[in-house]
Structure formats: C-alpha cells, structure tokens
Design an enzyme around this catalytic site. Structure first.
Site, PDB file in Angstrom:
ATOM      1  N   GLU A   1       7.383 -23.801 -30.080  1.00 47.00           N
ATOM      2  CA  GLU A   1       7.561 -24.636 -29.029  1.00 47.00           C
ATOM      3  C   GLU A   1       9.225 -24.719 -28.629  1.00 47.00           C
ATOM      4  O   GLU A   1       9.819 -25.129 -27.830  1.00 47.00           O
ATOM      5  CB  GLU A   1       7.362 -25.863 -29.879  1.00 47.00           C
ATOM      6  CG  GLU A   1       5.806 -26.071 -30.247  1.00 47.00           C
ATOM      7  CD  GLU A   1       5.877 -27.926 -30.601  1.00 47.00           C
ATOM      8  OE1 GLU A   1       5.949 -27.692 -31.548  1.00 47.00           O
ATOM      9  OE2 GLU A   1       4.492 -27.831 -30.301  1.00 47.00           O
TER      10      GLU A   1
ATOM     11  N   GLU B   1      -2.978 -13.593 -47.607  1.00 47.07           N
ATOM     12  CA  GLU B   1      -2.303 -14.327 -48.275  1.00 47.07           C
ATOM     13  C   GLU B   1      -2.079 -14.216 -49.695  1.00 47.07           C
ATOM     14  O   GLU B   1      -0.811 -14.148 -50.693  1.00 47.07           O
ATOM     15  CB  GLU B   1      -2.348 -16.036 -48.540  1.00 47.07           C
ATOM     16  CG  GLU B   1      -3.744 -15.891 -49.545  1.00 47.07           C
ATOM     17  CD  GLU B   1      -3.751 -17.820 -49.758  1.00 47.07           C
ATOM     18  OE1 GLU B   1      -3.958 -18.040 -51.101  1.00 47.07           O
ATOM     19  OE2 GLU B   1      -3.980 -18.570 -48.815  1.00 47.07           O
TER      20      GLU B   1
END
EC number: 4.2.1.126
Length: 311
Positions: A94, A125
């Site tokens: 963004e 992860e």
C-alpha cells in the site's frame, strides 16, 4: 503415532504464551446467539488500542530510527509468517500508491514466498535459514531496516530475519504480542503489544493481528510523514494511477492551495500530474522545472521547498 522429540517442548512453550491461553468462560461460545458472540468479539477488539497505547514510546523510537535509515536511501523490510507475514506484505504493497514510494523501497517478506499469501506453506515459518536466504536475495545493507513480526514472538522465520539483519548492521525491530519474547530481545527495538488470550484459543489473526496492523500502520505512515511524503495531513505524494486517485490529486491541490479548478488543472498539467510540484507552483508562483529543483534540493520536503522559494 510417534511424536518427534521437539513436539512436547513446543507444546509447553505455547502453553506459557498469553496469546495461546484458554478462556474457560468462552467454552460454550458455540452455543451462544450470534449477536452475543459478535458483542463478545467486539468487546475483545476494543481492548487492542489500549494495548498499543502502552507501547507508543517504543513505537515512536523505532519509527525515528527507521526514518533516519530511509532518509539515507535505506529500505523498510517486513518479515513474518502466516498472518503476520500477510500483514507486512499488505502494508508494503500500500506504500507505492499512497506515498509514491519507489519499487522495493518498502518490502514485505512472508515465509514460503508469494504462494503463502493465500495458502499455508508447510514448515516455512519454522526455518530461520529461509529468512536469511530471503534477506540475502534482497542484498540487505546497513542502511536498511528489518521489522520481524510474530504474535508469539518465537516464530523462527521472524526471529531468524532479525538476527541475520542485525548481524549485517541493519536496523532491527521486533514486533510481538507476548512479554519476554525472543523476537523483541533479538531486535534493537523490541515492541511487545500484549493483547492477551484470543476469543478462539490460539487464533492470533484476531486481537494480535489487529494490534500488528495498527502498529504497522504507524510504522509506515509516520515514517512517511517524517520523510516529507505528506504536507500537513494531505497525501501530496499520492500516485494518480486511476480516475479515483486523479480526482483525489485535484482535491489535495485544492485543499493545499485554495486555487480555482482551472488553475489546478494547469498546474497539474505543467508538472505531469505531480501533486507536490503542482502545489509548489501555485503557492510559490514558480514554474514546473523550478518547483522540481526546489523539491530536489529540499529532499522532497514541501514545507522546506516553500521556505526556500520564499527566501
């Protein structure tokens, strides 16, 4: 079924985390009316801003440090797994349309790569080595800032990213949602927003995810304010890539200058649609090339460019 040796240890680790704690009073939640569940969830969410507020001094210190690195050409890099990784990618994605950041200036790394945005990548992860490889692929330098994000504060990918970045001399921030986290202690700037047990046990996309989103909003937005990407609270570096943003660009110039519509159109045309440049041409009564030079000399800070133009 035989369990591998680390499983009991991991289970005991999780049992000590506030974000994983079981809420006996919610054990019958699936039998409650929908509106009551919604009220309970909304009540839980309402506690998050207060948890963030407790960490504002640490957040502000991290922002000032990140802004200092970016002012000398460094990048802001988020690294996380699962929800935390997705939130980092979201925040990074963004920044170009909102603040006209250059490609690669704000980067979101998620364990398992782009596929992990929409599907679970098994084992990613748990790999600190994967984090090191992802950072090395970016060619990380001491001017960069790496923000590791993990609700538990123990995710190997996030901790590994911070440890590797710090070893390379980069600025490091560790954002976790539990006290005494490995992630915060590994980073130069540790931020622990303690959101407590979730409505659904261990579902850290809820309060913990909301807290992470709030903090990442602050990190990127206030850093961009510090870098001169706004004029007051106006997005003067907005990239007008569609009709909505073109309309917003015209409105921003109007709010900043009070100029008439025809003047605004002329200014935007003369500056190839660059909002900041257009504002400067109107407020300082200079032409497009002069506005560009003044902004270049002021490092993109509109207030400083205005002061220079007015002598």
């Amino acid at each position: 079924m035989t369990s591998t040796p680390h499983h009991p240890d991991l289970r005991s680790q999780l049992e000590t985390l506030a974000t994983e704690a079981f809420r006996p009073e919610l054990a019958e939640i699936d039998r409650m009316p929908t509106l009551d569940i919604a009220r309970a969830m909304n009540g839980e969410d309402a506690t998050v801003p207060a948890a963030v507020a407790e960490r504002l001094p640490e957040i502000a210190a991290a922002i000032d440090a990140v802004a200092a690195r970016m002012a000398r050409g460094g990048r802001l890099v988020y690294a996380g797994a699962g929800t935390a990784g997705r939130l980092g990618v979201l925040d990074a994605s963004e920044c170009p349309p909102t603040f006209n950041t250059a490609p690669g200036q704000v980067v979101g790394l998620i364990a398992g790569g782009p596929d992990a945005m929409v599907t679970s990548v098994e084992g990613a992860e748990d790999s600190a080595g994967l984090a090191r490889a992802d950072l090395d692929a970016l060619g990380l330098t001491a001017d960069d800032a790496v923000v590791g994000v993990s609700a538990s504060g123990r995710t190997p990918y996030a901790v590994g990213a911070v440890e590797h970045a710090r070893a390379l001399g980069a600025l490091t921030v560790g954002l976790a949602c539990n006290r005494g986290s490995a992630l915060a202690s590994a980073a130069e700037h540790g931020i622990e927003v303690v959101t407590g047990p979730e409505l659904i046990t261990g579902s850290t996309r809820l309060k913990a995810g909301t807290a992470q989103k709030l903090v990442l909003n602050m990190l990127s937005t206030i850093t961009m304010i510090r870098l001169g990407k706004t004029y007051g609270n106006l997005m003067v570096d907005v990239r007008a890539s569609n009709e909505k943003l073109r309309a917003r660009s015209r409105r921003i110039v109007a709010l900043a200058t009070g100029a008439a519509d025809d003047e605004i159109e002329r200014a935007l045309t003369a500056t190839d649609g660059e909002v900041k440049h257009a504002i400067l041409t109107l407020l300082a009564d200079v032409d497009g090339p002069t506005a560009a030079r003044l902004l270049e000399d002021s490092g993109g800070h509109l207030r400083a460019a205005l002061a220079a133009a007015r002598g």
